[in-house]
Design a protein around this motif. Structure first.
Motif, PDB file in Angstrom:
ATOM      1  N   ALA A   1       0.822  -1.212   0.000  1.00  0.00           N
ATOM      2  CA  ALA A   1       0.000   0.000   0.000  1.00  0.00           C
ATOM      3  C   ALA A   1       0.854   1.258   0.000  1.00  0.00           C
ATOM      4  CB  ALA A   1      -0.934  -0.007   1.207  1.00  0.00           C
ATOM      5  N   ASP A   2       1.889   1.283   0.830  1.00  0.00           N
ATOM      6  CA  ASP A   2       2.726   2.479   0.961  1.00  0.00           C
ATOM      7  C   ASP A   2       3.472   2.803  -0.334  1.00  0.00           C
ATOM      8  OD1 ASP A   2       1.906   2.754   3.548  1.00  0.00           O
ATOM      9  OD2 ASP A   2       3.731   1.910   4.440  1.00  0.00           O
ATOM     10  N   ASN A   3       3.798   1.773  -1.115  1.00  0.00           N
ATOM     11  CA  ASN A   3       4.594   1.991  -2.326  1.00  0.00           C
ATOM     12  C   ASN A   3       3.755   1.962  -3.600  1.00  0.00           C
ATOM     13  OD1 ASN A   3       7.730   1.930  -1.642  1.00  0.00           O
ATOM     14  ND2 ASN A   3       6.669   0.568  -0.229  1.00  0.00           N
TER      15      ASN A   3
ATOM     16  N   LEU B   1      -4.579  -3.448   2.511  1.00  0.00           N
ATOM     17  CA  LEU B   1      -4.621  -3.446   1.052  1.00  0.00           C
ATOM     18  C   LEU B   1      -5.710  -2.533   0.492  1.00  0.00           C
ATOM     19  CD1 LEU B   1      -3.861  -7.180   0.173  1.00  0.00           C
ATOM     20  CD2 LEU B   1      -2.348  -5.197   0.001  1.00  0.00           C
ATOM     21  N   ASP B   2      -6.733  -2.265   1.268  1.00  0.00           N
ATOM     22  CA  ASP B   2      -7.764  -1.340   0.792  1.00  0.00           C
ATOM     23  C   ASP B   2      -7.250   0.093   0.691  1.00  0.00           C
ATOM     24  OD1 ASP B   2      -9.683  -3.225   0.386  1.00  0.00           O
ATOM     25  OD2 ASP B   2     -10.956  -2.678   2.082  1.00  0.00           O
ATOM     26  N   THR B   3      -6.035   0.359   1.198  1.00  0.00           N
ATOM     27  CA  THR B   3      -5.485   1.714   1.145  1.00  0.00           C
ATOM     28  C   THR B   3      -4.522   1.905  -0.025  1.00  0.00           C
ATOM     29  OG1 THR B   3      -3.639   1.188   2.640  1.00  0.00           O
ATOM     30  CG2 THR B   3      -5.697   1.914   3.652  1.00  0.00           C
ATOM     31  N   VAL B   4      -4.436   0.921  -0.934  1.00  0.00           N
ATOM     32  CA  VAL B   4      -3.568   1.119  -2.100  1.00  0.00           C
ATOM     33  C   VAL B   4      -4.049   2.335  -2.884  1.00  0.00           C
ATOM     34  CG1 VAL B   4      -2.879  -1.310  -2.298  1.00  0.00           C
ATOM     35  CG2 VAL B   4      -4.944  -0.495  -3.485  1.00  0.00           C
ATOM     36  N   GLN B   5      -3.116   2.990  -3.574  1.00  0.00           N
ATOM     37  CA  GLN B   5      -3.429   4.238  -4.253  1.00  0.00           C
ATOM     38  C   GLN B   5      -4.121   4.036  -5.598  1.00  0.00           C
ATOM     39  OE1 GLN B   5      -2.912   7.323  -2.690  1.00  0.00           O
ATOM     40  NE2 GLN B   5      -2.605   5.825  -1.056  1.00  0.00           N
ATOM     41  N   PHE B   6      -4.016   2.841  -6.176  1.00  0.00           N
ATOM     42  CA  PHE B   6      -4.681   2.612  -7.458  1.00  0.00           C
ATOM     43  C   PHE B   6      -6.100   2.100  -7.236  1.00  0.00           C
ATOM     44  CE2 PHE B   6      -1.696  -0.896  -6.547  1.00  0.00           C
ATOM     45  CZ  PHE B   6      -2.572  -1.958  -6.398  1.00  0.00           C
ATOM     46  N   ASP B   7      -6.931   2.254  -8.254  1.00  0.00           N
ATOM     47  CA  ASP B   7      -8.331   1.852  -8.165  1.00  0.00           C
ATOM     48  C   ASP B   7      -8.455   0.336  -8.210  1.00  0.00           C
ATOM     49  OD1 ASP B   7     -11.211   2.350  -8.214  1.00  0.00           O
ATOM     50  OD2 ASP B   7     -11.127   1.607 -10.273  1.00  0.00           O
ATOM     51  N   ILE B   8      -9.251  -0.234  -7.299  1.00  0.00           N
ATOM     52  CA  ILE B   8      -9.436  -1.679  -7.272  1.00  0.00           C
ATOM     53  C   ILE B   8     -10.910  -2.034  -7.440  1.00  0.00           C
ATOM     54  CG2 ILE B   8      -7.381  -2.212  -5.930  1.00  0.00           C
ATOM     55  CD1 ILE B   8      -9.120  -2.424  -3.439  1.00  0.00           C
ATOM     56  N   VAL B   9     -11.139  -3.165  -8.108  1.00  0.00           N
ATOM     57  CA  VAL B   9     -12.466  -3.729  -8.290  1.00  0.00           C
ATOM     58  C   VAL B   9     -12.435  -5.136  -7.714  1.00  0.00           C
ATOM     59  CG1 VAL B   9     -14.203  -4.470  -9.955  1.00  0.00           C
ATOM     60  CG2 VAL B   9     -12.859  -2.393 -10.393  1.00  0.00           C
TER      61      VAL B   9
ATOM     62  N   THR C   1      -0.908   5.976  -7.891  1.00  0.00           N
ATOM     63  CA  THR C   1      -2.149   6.185  -8.623  1.00  0.00           C
ATOM     64  C   THR C   1      -1.921   6.009 -10.116  1.00  0.00           C
ATOM     65  OG1 THR C   1      -2.869   7.776  -6.943  1.00  0.00           O
ATOM     66  CG2 THR C   1      -4.023   7.815  -9.057  1.00  0.00           C
ATOM     67  N   ASP C   2      -2.856   5.336 -10.794  1.00  0.00           N
ATOM     68  CA  ASP C   2      -2.819   5.255 -12.245  1.00  0.00           C
ATOM     69  C   ASP C   2      -4.260   5.343 -12.754  1.00  0.00           C
ATOM     70  OD1 ASP C   2      -3.965   2.693 -11.911  1.00  0.00           O
ATOM     71  OD2 ASP C   2      -2.004   1.723 -11.937  1.00  0.00           O
ATOM     72  N   ASP C   3      -4.453   5.237 -14.052  1.00  0.00           N
ATOM     73  CA  ASP C   3      -5.796   5.378 -14.615  1.00  0.00           C
ATOM     74  C   ASP C   3      -6.412   4.027 -14.951  1.00  0.00           C
ATOM     75  OD1 ASP C   3      -4.145   4.701 -16.692  1.00  0.00           O
ATOM     76  OD2 ASP C   3      -4.773   6.330 -18.024  1.00  0.00           O
ATOM     77  N   ILE C   4      -5.940   2.984 -14.259  1.00  0.00           N
ATOM     78  CA  ILE C   4      -6.392   1.625 -14.516  1.00  0.00           C
ATOM     79  C   ILE C   4      -7.193   1.112 -13.327  1.00  0.00           C
ATOM     80  CG2 ILE C   4      -5.634  -0.757 -14.902  1.00  0.00           C
ATOM     81  CD1 ILE C   4      -3.100   0.432 -16.206  1.00  0.00           C
ATOM     82  N   SER C   5      -8.252   0.374 -13.608  1.00  0.00           N
ATOM     83  CA  SER C   5      -8.983  -0.321 -12.558  1.00  0.00           C
ATOM     84  C   SER C   5      -8.440  -1.745 -12.471  1.00  0.00           C
ATOM     85  CB  SER C   5     -10.487  -0.358 -12.873  1.00  0.00           C
ATOM     86  OG  SER C   5     -11.047   0.935 -12.789  1.00  0.00           O
ATOM     87  N   TRP C   6      -7.915  -2.097 -11.302  1.00  0.00           N
ATOM     88  CA  TRP C   6      -7.305  -3.405 -11.112  1.00  0.00           C
ATOM     89  C   TRP C   6      -8.283  -4.342 -10.400  1.00  0.00           C
ATOM     90  CZ3 TRP C   6      -2.529  -4.510 -13.073  1.00  0.00           C
ATOM     91  CH2 TRP C   6      -1.784  -3.410 -13.536  1.00  0.00           C
ATOM     92  N   VAL C   7      -8.524  -5.490 -11.003  1.00  0.00           N
ATOM     93  CA  VAL C   7      -9.400  -6.495 -10.397  1.00  0.00           C
ATOM     94  C   VAL C   7      -8.583  -7.297  -9.394  1.00  0.00           C
ATOM     95  CG1 VAL C   7     -10.754  -8.579 -10.828  1.00  0.00           C
ATOM     96  CG2 VAL C   7     -10.914  -6.632 -12.398  1.00  0.00           C
ATOM     97  N   THR C   8      -9.118  -7.476  -8.205  1.00  0.00           N
ATOM     98  CA  THR C   8      -8.393  -8.199  -7.163  1.00  0.00           C
ATOM     99  C   THR C   8      -8.563  -9.709  -7.323  1.00  0.00           C
ATOM    100  OG1 THR C   8     -10.247  -8.190  -5.603  1.00  0.00           O
ATOM    101  CG2 THR C   8      -8.757  -6.291  -5.560  1.00  0.00           C
ATOM    102  N   ALA C   9      -7.555 -10.450  -6.913  1.00  0.00           N
ATOM    103  CA  ALA C   9      -7.605 -11.914  -6.924  1.00  0.00           C
ATOM    104  C   ALA C   9      -6.752 -12.432  -5.773  1.00  0.00           C
ATOM    105  CB  ALA C   9      -7.091 -12.474  -8.254  1.00  0.00           C
ATOM    106  N   GLY C  10      -7.221 -13.492  -5.136  1.00  0.00           N
ATOM    107  CA  GLY C  10      -6.432 -14.111  -4.087  1.00  0.00           C
ATOM    108  C   GLY C  10      -6.969 -13.880  -2.683  1.00  0.00           C
TER     109      GLY C  10
END
Length: 233
Positions: free
Chosen positions: A152-154, A176-184, A157-166
């Motif tokens: 999360a700390d590293n 992990l909910d504090t990551v800077q990129f968008d997650i789905v 932000t980007d313009d991509i929506s990342w789907v979570t797995a695992g």
């Protein structure tokens, strides 16, 4: 090129086998954390019988090389090596993280996947992948075992929506909910042989196979590299 490839995986709680024959896939799977050694060979027998094939008629044997449970990874590679040795088959090791990305594509059409397997000891097996036009996957981050807070700390932000797995996303949700990129939120918890066999076909067509003696697991516990951390390479 038509290929007949058997794949198996026991790296996580999921125990699975898949057989690819002329673009048809025969699959067996069961979440059975403590019964992999009991389940895997009967599953192999079942898919071979369903397809009407013997091991000697196959072109290659693929396996989930890890990361995952140390014991699970060892069980998987040991059984795969035994089967491949007896049938004189080349082997193909596939990343379990990448397999989850492929599973996310199979289930959701996801092309950008952030994978996190609960590695215990307050760490996750981590990797992000982007699907390429030819159906293969490119790594965005080096696969690593790492504290979720560091992920999360590293993150950036980007313009991509990342789907979570695992399983790591639920196990370490607060971090992990504090990551800077968008997650789905995705629906893939475990790697599966059905996806490993698809990735193995790409490797087989490229000639990327190895001998039984060369086949090896990937644990990641001895790898601490995280390229975005200061002072690390």
């Amino acid at each position: 090129m038509s290929a007949k490839i058997l794949a198996l995986d026991t790296a996580t709680e999921n125990c699975s086998v898949a057989l690819l024959v002329n673009d048809l896939v025969y699959v067996r799977r069961e979440v059975a954390p403590r019964d992999h050694t009991k389940k895997i060979l009967p599953m192999v027998d079942e898919v071979l019988k369903e397809a009407g094939l013997s091991l000697n008629e196959l072109d290659a044997l693929a396996f989930g090389r890890g990361p995952g449970s140390f014991t699970g990874v060892r069980i998987g590679i040991g059984i795969a090596q035994g089967l491949a040795f007896g049938a004189e088959l080349p082997m193909i090791g596939i990343s379990t993280l990448q397999a989850m990305a492929q599973g996310s594509y199979r289930n959701m059409g996801a092309t950008h996947v952030a994978c996190a397997i609960d590695a215990r000891m307050s760490e996750v097996y981590w990797g992000r992948f982007m699907r390429q036009e030819d159906g293969t996957w490119a790594s965005v981050d080096d696969e690593a075992v790492i504290p979720p807070a560091v992920v999360a700390d590293n993150s950036q932000t980007d313009d991509i929506s990342w789907v979570t797995a695992g399983t790591g996303w639920d196990a370490y949700k607060e971090s992990l909910d504090t990551v800077q990129f968008d997650i789905v939120t995705g629906n893939i918890l475990y790697p599966d042989a059905e996806d490993i066999v698809v990735l193995a076909k790409f490797e087989f067509e490229k000639g990327n196979v190895e001998t039984v003696e060369e086949a090896s697991p990937v644990y990641l516990r001895d790898k601490v590299a995280w390229k975005k951390l200061p002072g690390r390479e």
